[in-house]
Design a protein around this motif. Sequence first.
Motif, PDB file in Angstrom:
ATOM      1  N   LEU A  60       0.828  -1.209   0.000  1.00 54.52           N
ATOM      2  CA  LEU A  60       0.000   0.000   0.000  1.00 54.52           C
ATOM      3  C   LEU A  60       0.860   1.256   0.000  1.00 54.52           C
ATOM      4  O   LEU A  60       0.609   2.188  -0.760  1.00 54.52           O
ATOM      5  CB  LEU A  60      -0.937   0.017   1.211  1.00 54.52           C
ATOM      6  CG  LEU A  60      -2.100  -0.952   1.151  1.00 54.52           C
ATOM      7  CD1 LEU A  60      -2.806  -0.995   2.499  1.00 54.52           C
ATOM      8  CD2 LEU A  60      -3.055  -0.573   0.047  1.00 54.52           C
ATOM      9  N   LYS A  61       1.878   1.244   0.845  1.00 53.89           N
ATOM     10  CA  LYS A  61       2.769   2.399   0.915  1.00 53.89           C
ATOM     11  C   LYS A  61       3.444   2.636  -0.429  1.00 53.89           C
ATOM     12  O   LYS A  61       3.526   3.768  -0.915  1.00 53.89           O
ATOM     13  CB  LYS A  61       3.811   2.187   2.014  1.00 53.89           C
ATOM     14  CG  LYS A  61       4.668   3.390   2.281  1.00 53.89           C
ATOM     15  CD  LYS A  61       5.590   3.150   3.467  1.00 53.89           C
ATOM     16  CE  LYS A  61       6.401   4.404   3.742  1.00 53.89           C
ATOM     17  NZ  LYS A  61       7.242   4.268   4.913  1.00 53.89           N
ATOM     18  N   LYS A  62       3.907   1.556  -1.056  1.00 48.17           N
ATOM     19  CA  LYS A  62       4.559   1.648  -2.357  1.00 48.17           C
ATOM     20  C   LYS A  62       3.584   2.183  -3.419  1.00 48.17           C
ATOM     21  O   LYS A  62       3.956   3.024  -4.242  1.00 48.17           O
ATOM     22  CB  LYS A  62       5.079   0.268  -2.763  1.00 48.17           C
ATOM     23  CG  LYS A  62       5.866   0.251  -4.038  1.00 48.17           C
ATOM     24  CD  LYS A  62       6.392  -1.154  -4.312  1.00 48.17           C
ATOM     25  CE  LYS A  62       7.082  -1.236  -5.643  1.00 48.17           C
ATOM     26  NZ  LYS A  62       7.513  -2.602  -5.954  1.00 48.17           N
ATOM     27  N   LEU A  63       2.344   1.699  -3.398  1.00 43.21           N
ATOM     28  CA  LEU A  63       1.345   2.172  -4.360  1.00 43.21           C
ATOM     29  C   LEU A  63       1.100   3.667  -4.213  1.00 43.21           C
ATOM     30  O   LEU A  63       1.063   4.402  -5.198  1.00 43.21           O
ATOM     31  CB  LEU A  63       0.024   1.414  -4.182  1.00 43.21           C
ATOM     32  CG  LEU A  63      -0.049   0.007  -4.739  1.00 43.21           C
ATOM     33  CD1 LEU A  63      -1.301  -0.699  -4.252  1.00 43.21           C
ATOM     34  CD2 LEU A  63       0.009   0.007  -6.252  1.00 43.21           C
ATOM     35  N   VAL A  64       0.923   4.112  -2.985  1.00 41.10           N
ATOM     36  CA  VAL A  64       0.621   5.521  -2.738  1.00 41.10           C
ATOM     37  C   VAL A  64       1.816   6.403  -3.085  1.00 41.10           C
ATOM     38  O   VAL A  64       1.661   7.441  -3.726  1.00 41.10           O
ATOM     39  CB  VAL A  64       0.153   5.744  -1.283  1.00 41.10           C
ATOM     40  CG1 VAL A  64       0.021   7.215  -0.974  1.00 41.10           C
ATOM     41  CG2 VAL A  64      -1.185   5.036  -1.052  1.00 41.10           C
ATOM     42  N   THR A  65       3.026   5.983  -2.697  1.00 39.23           N
ATOM     43  CA  THR A  65       4.192   6.817  -2.986  1.00 39.23           C
ATOM     44  C   THR A  65       4.546   6.815  -4.473  1.00 39.23           C
ATOM     45  O   THR A  65       5.175   7.747  -4.955  1.00 39.23           O
ATOM     46  CB  THR A  65       5.431   6.401  -2.163  1.00 39.23           C
ATOM     47  OG1 THR A  65       5.724   5.027  -2.418  1.00 39.23           O
ATOM     48  CG2 THR A  65       5.207   6.615  -0.686  1.00 39.23           C
ATOM     49  N   SER A  66       4.103   5.791  -5.208  1.00 30.00           N
ATOM     50  CA  SER A  66       4.388   5.746  -6.651  1.00 30.00           C
ATOM     51  C   SER A  66       3.534   6.738  -7.433  1.00 30.00           C
ATOM     52  O   SER A  66       3.756   6.943  -8.620  1.00 30.00           O
ATOM     53  CB  SER A  66       4.147   4.336  -7.196  1.00 30.00           C
ATOM     54  OG  SER A  66       2.762   4.061  -7.268  1.00 30.00           O
ATOM     55  N   LEU A  67       2.598   7.366  -6.773  1.00 34.92           N
ATOM     56  CA  LEU A  67       1.690   8.291  -7.442  1.00 34.92           C
ATOM     57  C   LEU A  67       2.285   9.670  -7.675  1.00 34.92           C
ATOM     58  O   LEU A  67       1.577  10.555  -8.078  1.00 34.92           O
ATOM     59  CB  LEU A  67       0.381   8.441  -6.641  1.00 34.92           C
ATOM     60  CG  LEU A  67      -0.490   7.197  -6.584  1.00 34.92           C
ATOM     61  CD1 LEU A  67      -1.662   7.422  -5.640  1.00 34.92           C
ATOM     62  CD2 LEU A  67      -0.972   6.786  -7.952  1.00 34.92           C
ATOM     63  N   ASP A  68       3.536   9.877  -7.404  1.00 32.64           N
ATOM     64  CA  ASP A  68       4.253  11.141  -7.627  1.00 32.64           C
ATOM     65  C   ASP A  68       3.353  12.265  -8.128  1.00 32.64           C
ATOM     66  O   ASP A  68       3.331  12.614  -9.301  1.00 32.64           O
ATOM     67  CB  ASP A  68       5.404  10.920  -8.615  1.00 32.64           C
ATOM     68  CG  ASP A  68       6.281  12.157  -8.721  1.00 32.64           C
ATOM     69  OD1 ASP A  68       6.348  12.929  -7.738  1.00 32.64           O
ATOM     70  OD2 ASP A  68       6.879  12.359  -9.783  1.00 32.64           O
ATOM     71  N   ARG A  69       2.623  12.825  -7.211  1.00 30.60           N
ATOM     72  CA  ARG A  69       1.630  13.829  -7.567  1.00 30.60           C
ATOM     73  C   ARG A  69       2.114  15.242  -7.286  1.00 30.60           C
ATOM     74  O   ARG A  69       1.380  16.185  -7.468  1.00 30.60           O
ATOM     75  CB  ARG A  69       0.352  13.555  -6.787  1.00 30.60           C
ATOM     76  CG  ARG A  69      -0.192  12.174  -7.076  1.00 30.60           C
ATOM     77  CD  ARG A  69      -1.400  11.905  -6.255  1.00 30.60           C
ATOM     78  NE  ARG A  69      -1.147  12.124  -4.845  1.00 30.60           N
ATOM     79  CZ  ARG A  69      -1.491  11.294  -3.877  1.00 30.60           C
ATOM     80  NH1 ARG A  69      -2.082  10.188  -4.162  1.00 30.60           N
ATOM     81  NH2 ARG A  69      -1.251  11.575  -2.623  1.00 30.60           N
ATOM     82  N   GLY A  70       3.316  15.398  -6.791  1.00 25.38           N
ATOM     83  CA  GLY A  70       3.844  16.725  -6.518  1.00 25.38           C
ATOM     84  C   GLY A  70       3.104  17.444  -5.407  1.00 25.38           C
ATOM     85  O   GLY A  70       3.108  18.665  -5.337  1.00 25.38           O
ATOM     86  N   LYS A  71       2.451  16.696  -4.547  1.00 27.20           N
ATOM     87  CA  LYS A  71       1.710  17.305  -3.438  1.00 27.20           C
ATOM     88  C   LYS A  71       2.579  17.261  -2.187  1.00 27.20           C
ATOM     89  O   LYS A  71       3.502  16.471  -2.081  1.00 27.20           O
ATOM     90  CB  LYS A  71       0.420  16.523  -3.174  1.00 27.20           C
ATOM     91  CG  LYS A  71      -0.537  16.532  -4.349  1.00 27.20           C
ATOM     92  CD  LYS A  71      -1.766  15.714  -4.023  1.00 27.20           C
ATOM     93  CE  LYS A  71      -2.715  15.628  -5.204  1.00 27.20           C
ATOM     94  NZ  LYS A  71      -3.864  14.779  -4.928  1.00 27.20           N
ATOM     95  N   ASN A  72       2.237  18.113  -1.242  1.00 21.54           N
ATOM     96  CA  ASN A  72       2.971  18.047   0.021  1.00 21.54           C
ATOM     97  C   ASN A  72       2.545  16.791   0.780  1.00 21.54           C
ATOM     98  O   ASN A  72       1.577  16.133   0.418  1.00 21.54           O
ATOM     99  CB  ASN A  72       2.773  19.321   0.852  1.00 21.54           C
ATOM    100  CG  ASN A  72       1.340  19.516   1.297  1.00 21.54           C
ATOM    101  OD1 ASN A  72       0.633  18.570   1.612  1.00 21.54           O
ATOM    102  ND2 ASN A  72       0.905  20.763   1.321  1.00 21.54           N
ATOM    103  N   GLU A  73       3.278  16.456   1.822  1.00 22.18           N
ATOM    104  CA  GLU A  73       3.041  15.210   2.538  1.00 22.18           C
ATOM    105  C   GLU A  73       1.606  15.094   3.047  1.00 22.18           C
ATOM    106  O   GLU A  73       0.996  14.047   2.978  1.00 22.18           O
ATOM    107  CB  GLU A  73       4.021  15.085   3.711  1.00 22.18           C
ATOM    108  CG  GLU A  73       4.012  13.721   4.357  1.00 22.18           C
ATOM    109  CD  GLU A  73       5.106  13.570   5.387  1.00 22.18           C
ATOM    110  OE1 GLU A  73       4.811  13.009   6.454  1.00 22.18           O
ATOM    111  OE2 GLU A  73       6.231  14.025   5.133  1.00 22.18           O
ATOM    112  N   ARG A  74       1.045  16.178   3.541  1.00 27.56           N
ATOM    113  CA  ARG A  74      -0.328  16.165   4.059  1.00 27.56           C
ATOM    114  C   ARG A  74      -1.323  15.855   2.940  1.00 27.56           C
ATOM    115  O   ARG A  74      -2.240  15.066   3.107  1.00 27.56           O
ATOM    116  CB  ARG A  74      -0.653  17.535   4.679  1.00 27.56           C
ATOM    117  CG  ARG A  74      -1.967  17.577   5.382  1.00 27.56           C
ATOM    118  CD  ARG A  74      -1.719  17.383   6.867  1.00 27.56           C
ATOM    119  NE  ARG A  74      -2.873  17.745   7.626  1.00 27.56           N
ATOM    120  CZ  ARG A  74      -3.628  16.837   8.224  1.00 27.56           C
ATOM    121  NH1 ARG A  74      -3.355  15.564   8.138  1.00 27.56           N
ATOM    122  NH2 ARG A  74      -4.660  17.213   8.949  1.00 27.56           N
ATOM    123  N   ALA A  75      -1.114  16.460   1.775  1.00 34.32           N
ATOM    124  CA  ALA A  75      -2.017  16.234   0.648  1.00 34.32           C
ATOM    125  C   ALA A  75      -1.888  14.813   0.111  1.00 34.32           C
ATOM    126  O   ALA A  75      -2.841  14.266  -0.431  1.00 34.32           O
ATOM    127  CB  ALA A  75      -1.739  17.240  -0.455  1.00 34.32           C
TER     128      ALA A  75
END
Length: 163
Positions: A60-75
């Motif tokens: 799950l962590k890998k999936l979410v971090t792979s989304l390179d969305r250029g958002k800050n950590e909170r977003a």
Amino acid sequence: MALRRFNAGGKKQKELTEEQKQEIKEAFDLFDADGSGNMDAKELKVALRALGFEPKKDELKKLVTSLDRGKNERAQEQLDFQDFMQIMSIKLGEKDTKEQISKAFQLFKGPDGLITYDSLVNICREIGETWTEEELQEMFHYADKNGNGEVDEEEFIKIIRRY
């Protein structure tokens, strides 16, 4: 939900169909209880399980971090529909692979529904493989994780996914 990545001819699709996108949208809306257009990243695991996947915490962590969305950590703690669609495309590709491996298992298994050493030897002869008996024994022993002298579908899937 019957989400599949194959067309009517059995060929793997490169893109999701409109029907699949609609089903994913319905699933997203179901877990977006407040109607904000976002899903809490922590709810992703629940959503994926509801859709028939068993994601591990690291995955799950890998999936979410792979989304390179250029958002800050909170977003990054919030997933919008496009994020969810991207994750579902990845997961559906994995599911298709499991289905294909299961089909391959059906070709290898013996009449008892398992792969025995003898059935492995017979299949290798039929397809013209020339592995030595020692190589075949080593291969079979490696695949037979529970040591019962047979390879079941779960063991077969695990060993194929490694390679």
